[in-house]
Design a protein around this motif. Structure first.
Motif, PDB file in Angstrom:
ATOM      1  N   CYS A   8       0.782  -1.000  -0.017  1.00 12.71           N
ATOM      2  CA  CYS A   8       0.389  -0.024  -0.289  1.00 12.71           C
ATOM      3  C   CYS A   8       0.647   1.420  -0.064  1.00 12.71           C
ATOM      4  O   CYS A   8       2.426   0.872   0.351  1.00 12.71           O
ATOM      5  CB  CYS A   8      -0.850  -0.451   0.989  1.00 12.71           C
ATOM      6  N   LEU A   9       0.141   2.825   0.177  1.00  9.06           N
ATOM      7  CA  LEU A   9       0.992   3.769  -0.196  1.00  9.06           C
ATOM      8  C   LEU A   9       1.779   3.488   0.854  1.00  9.06           C
ATOM      9  O   LEU A   9       2.915   4.239   0.778  1.00  9.06           O
ATOM     10  CB  LEU A   9      -0.854   4.891  -0.644  1.00  9.06           C
ATOM     11  N   CYS A  10       1.381   4.077   2.316  1.00 12.88           N
ATOM     12  CA  CYS A  10       2.117   4.122   3.710  1.00 12.88           C
ATOM     13  C   CYS A  10       2.733   3.387   3.890  1.00 12.88           C
ATOM     14  O   CYS A  10       3.946   3.621   4.132  1.00 12.88           O
ATOM     15  CB  CYS A  10       1.092   4.349   5.115  1.00 12.88           C
ATOM     16  N   GLY A  11       3.007   1.622   3.667  1.00 13.80           N
ATOM     17  CA  GLY A  11       4.139   0.949   3.673  1.00 13.80           C
ATOM     18  C   GLY A  11       3.593  -0.523   4.597  1.00 13.80           C
ATOM     19  O   GLY A  11       3.984  -1.107   5.501  1.00 13.80           O
ATOM     20  N   ALA A  12       2.410   0.259   5.421  1.00 15.49           N
ATOM     21  CA  ALA A  12       1.689  -1.206   6.501  1.00 15.49           C
ATOM     22  C   ALA A  12       1.150  -2.167   5.888  1.00 15.49           C
ATOM     23  O   ALA A  12       1.871  -3.070   6.459  1.00 15.49           O
ATOM     24  CB  ALA A  12       0.601  -0.006   7.166  1.00 15.49           C
ATOM     25  N   VAL A  13       0.479  -2.242   4.596  1.00 10.60           N
ATOM     26  CA  VAL A  13       0.894  -3.555   4.224  1.00 10.60           C
ATOM     27  C   VAL A  13       1.105  -3.789   2.622  1.00 10.60           C
ATOM     28  O   VAL A  13       1.612  -3.446   2.008  1.00 10.60           O
ATOM     29  CB  VAL A  13      -0.654  -3.629   4.041  1.00 10.60           C
ATOM     30  N   ARG A  14       1.974  -5.239   2.767  1.00 13.89           N
ATOM     31  CA  ARG A  14       2.842  -5.419   2.188  1.00 13.89           C
ATOM     32  C   ARG A  14       2.975  -7.224   1.529  1.00 13.89           C
ATOM     33  O   ARG A  14       2.368  -8.377   2.782  1.00 13.89           O
ATOM     34  CB  ARG A  14       4.296  -5.432   2.325  1.00 13.89           C
ATOM     35  N   TYR A  15       3.538  -7.337   0.657  1.00 15.63           N
ATOM     36  CA  TYR A  15       2.590  -8.277  -0.111  1.00 15.63           C
ATOM     37  C   TYR A  15       4.096  -9.471  -0.910  1.00 15.63           C
ATOM     38  O   TYR A  15       4.571  -8.907  -1.413  1.00 15.63           O
ATOM     39  CB  TYR A  15       1.329  -9.195  -0.561  1.00 15.63           C
ATOM     40  N   CYS A  16       4.175 -10.791  -1.338  1.00 21.10           N
ATOM     41  CA  CYS A  16       5.146 -11.305  -1.781  1.00 21.10           C
ATOM     42  C   CYS A  16       4.071 -12.424  -2.575  1.00 21.10           C
ATOM     43  O   CYS A  16       3.488 -13.329  -1.891  1.00 21.10           O
ATOM     44  CB  CYS A  16       6.361 -11.783  -1.106  1.00 21.10           C
ATOM     45  N   ILE A  17       3.950 -12.864  -4.406  1.00 22.05           N
ATOM     46  CA  ILE A  17       3.850 -13.811  -4.890  1.00 22.05           C
ATOM     47  C   ILE A  17       4.807 -14.076  -4.774  1.00 22.05           C
ATOM     48  O   ILE A  17       5.887 -13.900  -6.473  1.00 22.05           O
ATOM     49  CB  ILE A  17       2.811 -13.388  -5.893  1.00 22.05           C
ATOM     50  N   ASP A  18       4.760 -15.867  -4.956  1.00 24.63           N
ATOM     51  CA  ASP A  18       6.001 -16.581  -5.096  1.00 24.63           C
ATOM     52  C   ASP A  18       6.486 -17.459  -5.983  1.00 24.63           C
ATOM     53  O   ASP A  18       6.640 -18.258  -6.392  1.00 24.63           O
ATOM     54  CB  ASP A  18       6.894 -17.256  -4.132  1.00 24.63           C
ATOM     55  N   ALA A  19       4.551 -17.078  -7.459  1.00 29.79           N
ATOM     56  CA  ALA A  19       4.289 -18.003  -8.147  1.00 29.79           C
ATOM     57  C   ALA A  19       4.451 -16.925  -9.387  1.00 29.79           C
ATOM     58  O   ALA A  19       3.215 -15.569  -9.295  1.00 29.79           O
ATOM     59  CB  ALA A  19       3.039 -19.025  -8.052  1.00 29.79           C
ATOM     60  N   PRO A  20       4.223 -17.305 -10.560  1.00 32.73           N
ATOM     61  CA  PRO A  20       4.512 -16.655 -11.696  1.00 32.73           C
ATOM     62  C   PRO A  20       2.719 -16.161 -12.272  1.00 32.73           C
ATOM     63  O   PRO A  20       1.574 -17.001 -11.539  1.00 32.73           O
ATOM     64  CB  PRO A  20       4.410 -17.748 -12.818  1.00 32.73           C
ATOM     65  N   PRO A  21       2.647 -15.062 -12.201  1.00 37.43           N
ATOM     66  CA  PRO A  21       0.815 -14.993 -12.203  1.00 37.43           C
ATOM     67  C   PRO A  21       0.115 -15.600 -13.012  1.00 37.43           C
ATOM     68  O   PRO A  21       0.177 -16.225 -14.205  1.00 37.43           O
ATOM     69  CB  PRO A  21       0.872 -13.238 -13.059  1.00 37.43           C
ATOM     70  N   LEU A  22      -0.808 -16.261 -12.876  1.00 36.69           N
ATOM     71  CA  LEU A  22      -2.513 -16.462 -13.509  1.00 36.69           C
ATOM     72  C   LEU A  22      -3.076 -15.466 -14.985  1.00 36.69           C
ATOM     73  O   LEU A  22      -2.911 -16.374 -15.578  1.00 36.69           O
ATOM     74  CB  LEU A  22      -3.416 -17.097 -12.505  1.00 36.69           C
ATOM     75  N   TRP A  23      -2.583 -14.195 -14.649  1.00 35.27           N
ATOM     76  CA  TRP A  23      -3.394 -13.590 -16.005  1.00 35.27           C
ATOM     77  C   TRP A  23      -2.717 -12.056 -15.027  1.00 35.27           C
ATOM     78  O   TRP A  23      -2.938 -12.145 -14.116  1.00 35.27           O
ATOM     79  CB  TRP A  23      -4.743 -14.137 -16.005  1.00 35.27           C
ATOM     80  N   THR A  24      -2.981 -11.657 -16.522  1.00 36.70           N
ATOM     81  CA  THR A  24      -2.769 -10.118 -16.064  1.00 36.70           C
ATOM     82  C   THR A  24      -4.155  -9.356 -16.623  1.00 36.70           C
ATOM     83  O   THR A  24      -4.052  -9.925 -17.974  1.00 36.70           O
ATOM     84  CB  THR A  24      -1.888  -8.598 -16.671  1.00 36.70           C
ATOM     85  N   ALA A  25      -5.449  -8.520 -16.489  1.00 36.63           N
ATOM     86  CA  ALA A  25      -6.029  -7.819 -17.313  1.00 36.63           C
ATOM     87  C   ALA A  25      -6.049  -6.543 -16.834  1.00 36.63           C
ATOM     88  O   ALA A  25      -6.334  -6.029 -15.699  1.00 36.63           O
ATOM     89  CB  ALA A  25      -7.100  -9.138 -17.248  1.00 36.63           C
ATOM     90  N   TYR A  26      -6.820  -5.855 -17.962  1.00 35.93           N
ATOM     91  CA  TYR A  26      -7.588  -4.575 -17.594  1.00 35.93           C
ATOM     92  C   TYR A  26      -8.986  -5.052 -17.388  1.00 35.93           C
ATOM     93  O   TYR A  26     -10.006  -5.948 -17.428  1.00 35.93           O
ATOM     94  CB  TYR A  26      -7.840  -3.921 -18.531  1.00 35.93           C
ATOM     95  N   CYS A  27      -9.481  -4.826 -16.092  1.00 33.95           N
ATOM     96  CA  CYS A  27     -11.228  -4.653 -16.153  1.00 33.95           C
ATOM     97  C   CYS A  27     -11.720  -3.494 -15.767  1.00 33.95           C
ATOM     98  O   CYS A  27     -11.436  -2.240 -15.375  1.00 33.95           O
ATOM     99  CB  CYS A  27     -11.643  -5.322 -14.854  1.00 33.95           C
ATOM    100  N   HIS A  28     -12.891  -3.186 -16.606  1.00 32.72           N
ATOM    101  CA  HIS A  28     -13.519  -2.336 -17.309  1.00 32.72           C
ATOM    102  C   HIS A  28     -15.059  -1.964 -15.677  1.00 32.72           C
ATOM    103  O   HIS A  28     -16.141  -1.110 -16.415  1.00 32.72           O
ATOM    104  CB  HIS A  28     -13.686  -1.851 -18.582  1.00 32.72           C
ATOM    105  N   GLY A  45      -3.100 -11.297 -11.751  1.00 34.05           N
ATOM    106  CA  GLY A  45      -4.097 -13.099 -10.867  1.00 34.05           C
ATOM    107  C   GLY A  45      -3.246 -13.557  -9.773  1.00 34.05           C
ATOM    108  O   GLY A  45      -1.958 -13.984 -11.265  1.00 34.05           O
ATOM    109  N   ALA A  46      -2.934 -14.700  -8.933  1.00 36.18           N
ATOM    110  CA  ALA A  46      -2.004 -15.110  -7.778  1.00 36.18           C
ATOM    111  C   ALA A  46      -2.870 -16.176  -7.404  1.00 36.18           C
ATOM    112  O   ALA A  46      -4.326 -16.133  -7.367  1.00 36.18           O
ATOM    113  CB  ALA A  46      -1.194 -14.304  -7.340  1.00 36.18           C
ATOM    114  N   THR A  47      -2.456 -17.794  -7.774  1.00 36.01           N
ATOM    115  CA  THR A  47      -2.982 -18.549  -6.493  1.00 36.01           C
ATOM    116  C   THR A  47      -2.795 -18.147  -5.178  1.00 36.01           C
ATOM    117  O   THR A  47      -2.003 -17.747  -4.206  1.00 36.01           O
ATOM    118  CB  THR A  47      -2.221 -20.060  -6.222  1.00 36.01           C
ATOM    119  N   ALA A  48      -3.911 -18.409  -4.572  1.00 32.62           N
ATOM    120  CA  ALA A  48      -3.937 -17.874  -3.054  1.00 32.62           C
ATOM    121  C   ALA A  48      -3.116 -18.270  -2.296  1.00 32.62           C
ATOM    122  O   ALA A  48      -2.167 -17.669  -1.120  1.00 32.62           O
ATOM    123  CB  ALA A  48      -5.178 -18.698  -2.684  1.00 32.62           C
TER     124      ALA A  48
END
Length: 137
Positions: A8-28, A45-48
């Motif tokens: 996030c913007l303030c750095g309070a929440v950080r994440y790591c995804i250790d597998a290739p993405p399932l997909w990427t997309a624009y959503c309208h 998209g990532a596997t949980a």
């Protein structure tokens, strides 16, 4: 592909995804526009099971039946989308990734809901609708 990290913007929440993405997309869709305040949202998209939250905890808002949106309760940054239609997946807003340039969208979903005044100059496939599971990953 190296792990995908972000937060996030303030750095309070950080994440790591250790597998290739399932997909990427624009959503309208209208819901994603409202959740982000932007004319379009971009997702990875990532596997949980590949996701670790390395700092802080997401707040969760149940935005509609079967849909949960994660955000930072300190700064308000929208971070994730989860749906009963895509069990076992977490969708991250690409703009929260540390290296969003490495994750360009590969398609458009819910293009039938796109704003008339907004268009991207690309040749990506435009799906009129979308679902939690993208058939052409």
């Amino acid at each position: 592909m190296p792990p995908i990290s972000g937060g996030c913007l303030c750095g309070a929440v950080r994440y790591c995804i250790d597998a290739p993405p399932l997909w990427t997309a624009y959503c309208h869709c209208r819901s994603c526009r409202r959740a982000t305040g932007a004319p379009v949202a971009a997702f990875v998209g990532a596997t949980a099971s590949s996701v670790t939250f390395t700092a802080g905890h997401r707040a969760i808002h149940k935005s509609s039946p079967g849909v949960r949106r994660g955000f930072c309760s300190s700064c308000g940054t929208p971070l994730t989308y989860e749906s009963d239609e895509a069990p076992g997946e977490i969708h991250f807003f690409t703009g929260t990734c540390d290296d969003p340039d490495s994750l360009p969208p590969a398609r458009h979903v819910w293009h039938e809901a796109a704003l008339a005044w907004f268009d991207t100059d690309d040749s990506l496939v435009r799906h009129a609708r979308g679902s939690g599971r993208l058939d052409d990953r």
